[in-house]
Write a protein that holds these residues in place. Structure first.
Motif, PDB file in Angstrom:
ATOM      1  N   LEU A 151      33.397  55.947 -83.679  1.00 15.70           N
ATOM      2  CA  LEU A 151      32.129  55.390 -84.211  1.00 15.70           C
ATOM      3  C   LEU A 151      31.153  56.449 -83.997  1.00 15.70           C
ATOM      4  O   LEU A 151      30.042  56.549 -84.483  1.00 15.70           O
ATOM      5  CB  LEU A 151      31.939  54.148 -83.810  1.00 15.70           C
ATOM      6  CG  LEU A 151      32.711  52.744 -84.406  1.00 15.70           C
ATOM      7  CD1 LEU A 151      32.120  51.536 -84.011  1.00 15.70           C
ATOM      8  CD2 LEU A 151      32.999  52.936 -85.799  1.00 15.70           C
TER       9      LEU A 151
ATOM     10  N   ASN B  67      32.330  62.489 -85.300  1.00 18.57           N
ATOM     11  CA  ASN B  67      32.717  62.689 -86.361  1.00 18.57           C
ATOM     12  C   ASN B  67      33.888  63.820 -86.754  1.00 18.57           C
ATOM     13  O   ASN B  67      34.669  63.685 -87.826  1.00 18.57           O
ATOM     14  CB  ASN B  67      31.489  63.459 -87.361  1.00 18.57           C
ATOM     15  CG  ASN B  67      30.484  62.686 -87.486  1.00 18.57           C
ATOM     16  OD1 ASN B  67      30.368  61.271 -87.614  1.00 18.57           O
ATOM     17  ND2 ASN B  67      29.303  63.062 -87.440  1.00 18.57           N
TER      18      ASN B  67
ATOM     19  N   SER C 192      27.040  47.404 -85.414  1.00 18.34           N
ATOM     20  CA  SER C 192      26.046  46.882 -86.650  1.00 18.34           C
ATOM     21  C   SER C 192      25.848  48.208 -87.246  1.00 18.34           C
ATOM     22  O   SER C 192      24.796  48.147 -88.413  1.00 18.34           O
ATOM     23  CB  SER C 192      24.764  46.351 -86.271  1.00 18.34           C
ATOM     24  OG  SER C 192      23.715  47.207 -85.363  1.00 18.34           O
ATOM     25  N   SER C 193      26.304  49.131 -87.112  1.00 14.09           N
ATOM     26  CA  SER C 193      26.051  50.424 -87.737  1.00 14.09           C
ATOM     27  C   SER C 193      27.079  50.730 -88.917  1.00 14.09           C
ATOM     28  O   SER C 193      27.805  49.912 -89.177  1.00 14.09           O
ATOM     29  CB  SER C 193      26.452  51.836 -86.948  1.00 14.09           C
ATOM     30  OG  SER C 193      27.874  51.791 -86.635  1.00 14.09           O
ATOM     31  N   GLU C 194      26.429  51.879 -89.922  1.00 19.98           N
ATOM     32  CA  GLU C 194      27.013  51.949 -91.204  1.00 19.98           C
ATOM     33  C   GLU C 194      28.542  52.535 -90.940  1.00 19.98           C
ATOM     34  O   GLU C 194      29.371  52.266 -91.881  1.00 19.98           O
ATOM     35  CB  GLU C 194      26.340  53.063 -92.023  1.00 19.98           C
ATOM     36  CG  GLU C 194      26.857  53.186 -93.432  1.00 19.98           C
ATOM     37  CD  GLU C 194      26.671  51.972 -94.324  1.00 19.98           C
ATOM     38  OE1 GLU C 194      27.502  51.999 -95.115  1.00 19.98           O
ATOM     39  OE2 GLU C 194      25.871  51.201 -93.992  1.00 19.98           O
ATOM     40  N   LYS C 195      28.603  53.356 -89.911  1.00 26.10           N
ATOM     41  CA  LYS C 195      29.750  53.753 -89.493  1.00 26.10           C
ATOM     42  C   LYS C 195      31.029  52.559 -89.160  1.00 26.10           C
ATOM     43  O   LYS C 195      32.186  52.779 -89.432  1.00 26.10           O
ATOM     44  CB  LYS C 195      29.881  54.694 -88.050  1.00 26.10           C
ATOM     45  CG  LYS C 195      29.465  55.961 -88.535  1.00 26.10           C
ATOM     46  CD  LYS C 195      29.361  57.016 -87.272  1.00 26.10           C
ATOM     47  CE  LYS C 195      28.994  58.323 -87.663  1.00 26.10           C
ATOM     48  NZ  LYS C 195      29.226  59.245 -86.570  1.00 26.10           N
TER      49      LYS C 195
ATOM     50  N   VAL D 164      30.787  49.915 -90.582  1.00 22.46           N
ATOM     51  CA  VAL D 164      31.331  49.162 -91.942  1.00 22.46           C
ATOM     52  C   VAL D 164      32.502  50.264 -92.692  1.00 22.46           C
ATOM     53  O   VAL D 164      33.395  49.909 -93.249  1.00 22.46           O
ATOM     54  CB  VAL D 164      30.087  49.261 -92.943  1.00 22.46           C
ATOM     55  CG1 VAL D 164      30.534  48.878 -94.375  1.00 22.46           C
ATOM     56  CG2 VAL D 164      29.120  48.201 -92.279  1.00 22.46           C
ATOM     57  N   ASN D 165      32.102  51.351 -92.493  1.00 24.60           N
ATOM     58  CA  ASN D 165      33.155  52.500 -92.987  1.00 24.60           C
ATOM     59  C   ASN D 165      34.467  52.234 -92.387  1.00 24.60           C
ATOM     60  O   ASN D 165      35.603  52.421 -92.863  1.00 24.60           O
ATOM     61  CB  ASN D 165      32.558  53.788 -92.883  1.00 24.60           C
ATOM     62  CG  ASN D 165      31.287  54.051 -93.678  1.00 24.60           C
ATOM     63  OD1 ASN D 165      31.220  53.243 -94.763  1.00 24.60           O
ATOM     64  ND2 ASN D 165      30.559  55.022 -93.231  1.00 24.60           N
TER      65      ASN D 165
ATOM     66  N   ASP E 286      36.371  49.277 -93.520  1.00 24.32           N
ATOM     67  CA  ASP E 286      36.679  49.549 -95.005  1.00 24.32           C
ATOM     68  C   ASP E 286      38.132  50.452 -94.836  1.00 24.32           C
ATOM     69  O   ASP E 286      39.062  50.264 -95.797  1.00 24.32           O
ATOM     70  CB  ASP E 286      35.696  50.380 -95.891  1.00 24.32           C
ATOM     71  CG  ASP E 286      34.369  49.413 -96.346  1.00 24.32           C
ATOM     72  OD1 ASP E 286      34.597  48.019 -96.034  1.00 24.32           O
ATOM     73  OD2 ASP E 286      33.564  49.908 -96.581  1.00 24.32           O
TER      74      ASP E 286
ATOM     75  N   LEU F  60      32.199  41.405 -91.363  1.00 20.36           N
ATOM     76  CA  LEU F  60      33.267  42.401 -92.131  1.00 20.36           C
ATOM     77  C   LEU F  60      34.580  41.928 -92.438  1.00 20.36           C
ATOM     78  O   LEU F  60      35.349  42.595 -92.911  1.00 20.36           O
ATOM     79  CB  LEU F  60      33.125  43.685 -91.365  1.00 20.36           C
ATOM     80  CG  LEU F  60      31.807  44.281 -90.949  1.00 20.36           C
ATOM     81  CD1 LEU F  60      31.729  45.317 -89.818  1.00 20.36           C
ATOM     82  CD2 LEU F  60      31.017  44.649 -92.344  1.00 20.36           C
TER      83      LEU F  60
END
Length: 200
Positions: A102, A105, A139-142, A144-145, A148, A178
Motif C-alpha cells: 500500500l 508503488n 481507508s486509502s484509495e490504494k 480499495v485498489n 479490487d 470492501l
C-alpha cells in the motif's frame, strides 16, 4: 508401561476427534458460504471478533487450511496491522506484506505472496512493516485498489482477511465495506453478551 500406552492411545483418539470436529465445522462453514452466495459468489471474506484473544487468527488459519485440503485455492491476508499474528503462527517472514504493497508503488502483488509449506493451494500475504497510522492506510484509495485486484485475481477461489477486532478500533469496519461477507468469531463464556450486538 501399559498404563502409559493406554493413556497415549486415549490422547491420540481425543486428538483425532478434535481434528475431525473442527474440520467438519469449518467444512460446514464453507458450505454455508456457498449457499449464502448463490446469487453472487462470495470471494472475499473477513473473519474477525468482537475483542482481542477470541481466537480469530487461529480460526482464519484453520479455515484456510481446511479449504486448501478440500482443493480450494485460498489466499489468507493478515490485515491486522496493529497486532499481526499470521506470520508468527505459520513461521513466515514479514518483510514484505500488505503495508508495503500500500505504500510502495514499485511492489506488485506477487512480491508479497508466500506459499504455506506442504499446501500448494494455500498462499499468504502477511501484514508487512507496521505503519504509523494503520487506519489511514486501510481507508486509502490504494486499499480499495488492492481489494479490487484480489477480487479479480483468478488464482484464488477464496480470499480470507484476518483483521483487528471490531470493538474499539475502526479498522475492521472500514475493511468490511470492501468485502463480500463478514464472519464474527464469538468465544462462548469469554465475552459479555452485549458485545456481539455492539459489534454488529
Amino acid at each position: 508401561a501399559i498404563e502409559e500406552f493406554i493413556k497415549q492411545k486415549k490422547d491420540n483418539k481425543e486428538s483425532q476427534y478434535q481434528r475431525f470436529f473442527y474440520q467438519e465445522s469449518l467444512r460446514s462453514l464453507y458450505t454455508s458460504l456457498r449457499f449464502a452466495g448463490s446469487d453472487k459468489p462470495l470471494k472475499i471474506i473477513e473473519l474477525t471478533s468482537c475483542i482481542p484473544s477470541e481466537g480469530k487468527s487461529l480460526i482464519n488459519i484453520l479455515f484456510a487450511k481446511t479449504l486448501a485440503e478440500i482443493g480450494k485455492k485460498v489466499l489468507l491476508v493478515d490485515l491486522d496491522l496493529r497486532r499481526p499474528q499470521i506470520h508468527n503462527r505459520l513461521a513466515l517472514n514479514n518483510i514484505i506484506g500488505v503495508s508495503n504493497l500500500l505504500t510502495d508503488n514499485n511492489l506488485e502483488l506477487k512480491d508479497a505472496i508466500q506459499n504455506v509449506d506442504k499446501y500448494p493451494n494455500w498462499d499468504v500475504i502477511t501484514s508487512g512493516i507496521r505503519p504509523p497510522d494503520p487506519t489511514l492506510l486501510l481507508s486509502s484509495e490504494k486499499m480499495v485498489n488492492f481489494v479490487d485486484e484480489l477480487r479479480l485475481n483468478s488464482n484464488y477461489d477464496l480470499v480470507l482477511f484476518d483483521t483487528t477486532p471490531l470493538i474499539g478500533i475502526s479498522d475492521a469496519a472500514l475493511i468490511s465495506d470492501l468485502t463480500d461477507a463478514l464472519i464474527i468469531i464469538i468465544s462462548l463464556d469469554n465475552v459479555n453478551r452485549s458485545l456481539p450486538k455492539e459489534a454488529l
